[in-house]
Write a protein that holds these residues in place. Structure first.
Motif, short mmCIF file in Angstrom:
data_model
loop_
_atom_site.label_atom_id
_atom_site.label_comp_id
_atom_site.label_asym_id
_atom_site.label_seq_id
_atom_site.Cartn_x
_atom_site.Cartn_y
_atom_site.Cartn_z
N THR A 28 71.06 -2.46 -32.14
CA THR A 28 70.56 -1.39 -33.00
C THR A 28 69.32 -0.70 -32.46
O THR A 28 69.01 0.42 -32.88
N ASP A 29 68.59 -1.33 -31.55
CA ASP A 29 67.31 -0.74 -31.14
C ASP A 29 66.84 -1.41 -29.85
O ASP A 29 67.38 -2.43 -29.41
N SER A 30 65.83 -0.82 -29.24
CA SER A 30 65.11 -1.44 -28.13
C SER A 30 63.66 -1.03 -28.23
O SER A 30 63.33 0.06 -28.71
N ILE A 31 62.79 -1.94 -27.80
CA ILE A 31 61.35 -1.71 -27.86
C ILE A 31 60.81 -1.69 -26.44
O ILE A 31 61.00 -2.64 -25.68
N GLY A 32 60.16 -0.61 -26.07
CA GLY A 32 59.63 -0.47 -24.72
C GLY A 32 58.40 -1.33 -24.51
O GLY A 32 57.32 -1.01 -25.01
N VAL A 33 58.56 -2.44 -23.79
CA VAL A 33 57.45 -3.34 -23.54
C VAL A 33 57.78 -4.17 -22.30
O VAL A 33 58.93 -4.55 -22.09
N MET A 34 56.78 -4.46 -21.50
CA MET A 34 56.97 -5.32 -20.33
C MET A 34 57.07 -6.76 -20.81
O MET A 34 56.11 -7.30 -21.38
N VAL A 35 58.24 -7.38 -20.63
CA VAL A 35 58.47 -8.70 -21.22
C VAL A 35 59.16 -9.62 -20.22
O VAL A 35 60.17 -9.27 -19.63
N GLU A 36 58.55 -10.79 -20.06
CA GLU A 36 59.13 -11.85 -19.24
C GLU A 36 59.48 -13.06 -20.09
O GLU A 36 60.48 -13.72 -19.87
N ASP A 37 58.63 -13.34 -21.06
CA ASP A 37 58.90 -14.41 -22.01
C ASP A 37 58.16 -14.07 -23.29
O ASP A 37 57.18 -13.30 -23.29
N LEU A 40 67.95 -10.35 -34.00
CA LEU A 40 67.74 -11.04 -32.74
C LEU A 40 66.94 -10.15 -31.80
O LEU A 40 67.10 -8.92 -31.81
N TYR A 41 66.11 -10.80 -30.95
CA TYR A 41 65.34 -10.09 -29.94
C TYR A 41 65.68 -10.73 -28.60
O TYR A 41 65.57 -11.94 -28.43
N ILE A 42 66.08 -9.90 -27.64
CA ILE A 42 66.62 -10.39 -26.38
C ILE A 42 65.92 -9.69 -25.23
O ILE A 42 65.73 -8.47 -25.26
N CYS A 43 65.54 -10.46 -24.20
CA CYS A 43 64.99 -9.85 -23.00
C CYS A 43 65.74 -10.30 -21.77
O CYS A 43 66.23 -11.43 -21.72
N LEU A 98 62.61 -4.88 -24.91
CA LEU A 98 63.01 -5.96 -25.78
C LEU A 98 64.11 -5.40 -26.68
O LEU A 98 63.88 -4.44 -27.42
N TYR A 99 65.30 -5.98 -26.60
CA TYR A 99 66.47 -5.43 -27.29
C TYR A 99 66.64 -6.09 -28.65
O TYR A 99 66.36 -7.28 -28.82
N VAL A 100 67.14 -5.29 -29.62
CA VAL A 100 67.26 -5.74 -31.01
C VAL A 100 68.73 -5.71 -31.42
O VAL A 100 69.41 -4.69 -31.28
#
Length: 373
Positions: free
Chosen positions: A257-266, A235-238, A246-248
């Motif tokens: 388990t992880d997070s991805i550093g990215v500017m995310v609104e949708d 799953l990917y959650i913002c 973006l959380y994993v």
């Protein structure tokens, strides 16, 4: 979002006066610009959210193959529907032969024939009190699952039988649940707690679909909003702008388990690639980013490659047939928005001006052919 008890009444009356004027405005809008025939896809519905309290949500349809954009198809198909589609369209989805439209402030679910856009049934809060603040909808195994803000202290998920169009079960989840999805025999729900900024929610509720009970709450981040799955059980959650991540979550273990550093609104996911837009509200800049979900890595560069300027991105979808990217532009939230289509190289291939007020939700469907159930 606190609500004044008198405000909805005033806005509702004003909305009645403005409704016909808004519809006349849309009749004068120019035809699609720079559209072209596309032999690899079919079409999609676009839900224009409308201004909160103005009762001016609309439903459009874009026949991609023939390059024809049709405005306000709900009103045309349902001329006897009082006040048109309703107030504040929050989500849309096609399942089998039916189109489901979640109307937040109208407190109802419009269920339409997906081919004709004719109304089949309306589920309202008058008959189902749990539909007080309907938010998002997803589908699996013959059922629709709807998130709803029932009160400031609890949220609810409703199960709808897509054959009988009746609500079969409900379950309480976290406060102010938003997007949700099914993986295997589990339903995952992002809880925002957005009505309580001093006490935001941090969890994803896990529902066992057999028992229809919450079995776990996964702690992720404050004010969760969007939640989508890939093909590998992740799953990917913002959140609603609380972090640039973006959380994993691994659905096999139900652990963050992880997070991805990215500017995310949708964002949306297609073929294990996430297409994301984010906004730097301090600088007023928008970013259009892809993430390789197999490697959990940001792909360098923007997926909009030709410098197209979008004033206020408000929705994103990728055509599963040919990879074309569509971004809705809400502009200033009060005038009709725009819809931009890009090819797989990020080059603008179609522009549709003046779609409706606050375009933002897309459901792909071929109206020229009938679907299954």
């Amino acid at each position: 979002m606190k609500q004044n008890h008198w405000l909805p009444v005033c806005i509702f009356l004003a909305g009645i006066l403005l409704f016909s004027a808004c519809r006349k405005d849309r009749d004068w809008t120019p035809p699609p610009q720079n559209t072209e025939k596309d032999t690899t896809s079919t079409g999609f519905y676009l839900l224009n959210e409308g201004g909160w309290g103005y009762n001016n949500a609309t439903l459009d349809y874009f026949d991609i193959h023939n390059g024809i954009y049709e405005r306000d198809v709900f009103t045309k198909a349902n001329p006897d529907a009082v006040l048109g589609l309703g107030d504040t369209g929050n989500d849309i989805g096609v399942y089998g032969s039916k189109l489901y439209i979640v109307m937040n402030w109208s407190k109802k679910i419009e269920i339409l024939d997906a081919r004709t856009a004719r109304r089949i049934k309306v589920l309202t809060d008058q008959t189902h009190k749990a539909i007080e603040n309907a938010r998002y909808i997803t589908f699996a195994n013959g059922y629709a699952y709807l998130s709803s803000y029932t009160t400031s202290e609890k949220g609810m998920v409703l199960e709808i039988d897509t054959a009988t169009l009746s609500i079969t079960r409900t379950v309480e989840v976290g406060r102010q649940p938003d997007e949700l999805t099914v993986v295997g025999n589990k339903l995952y729900v992002a809880n925002s707690g957005g009505y309580s900024p001093a006490n935001l929610e941090h969890t994803v509720s896990v529902i066992d679909l057999s028992a229809f009970k919450v079995t776990k709450a996964i702690t992720v981040a404050p004010n969760l909003r969007r939640l989508k799955k890939d093909s590998n059980g992740y799953l990917y959650i913002c959140p609603w702008g609380t972090t640039n991540k973006l959380y994993v979550v691994d659905t096999k273990t139900d652990q963050l388990t992880d997070s991805i550093g990215v500017m995310v609104e949708d964002f949306t996911i297609i073929r294990d690639t996430a297409y994301i837009y984010g906004t730097d509200y301090g600088g007023g800049q928008h970013a259009y980013t892809r993430v390789d979900l197999k490697n959990k890595k940001v792909i360098p560069g923007s997926f909009v490659t030709d410098g197209t300027k979008i004033i206020m991105p408000y929705g994103i979808a990728v055509d599963p047939n040919n990879g074309s990217i569509y971004i809705a532009d809400a502009r200033n939230y009060s005038e009709a928005g725009d819809l931009y289509g890009f090819d797989t190289n990020g080059k603008l291939k179609s522009t549709i001006k003046k779609t409706g007020i606050i375009p933002g939700h897309i459901a792909f469907y071929n109206r020229s052919a009938s679907a299954g159930r």
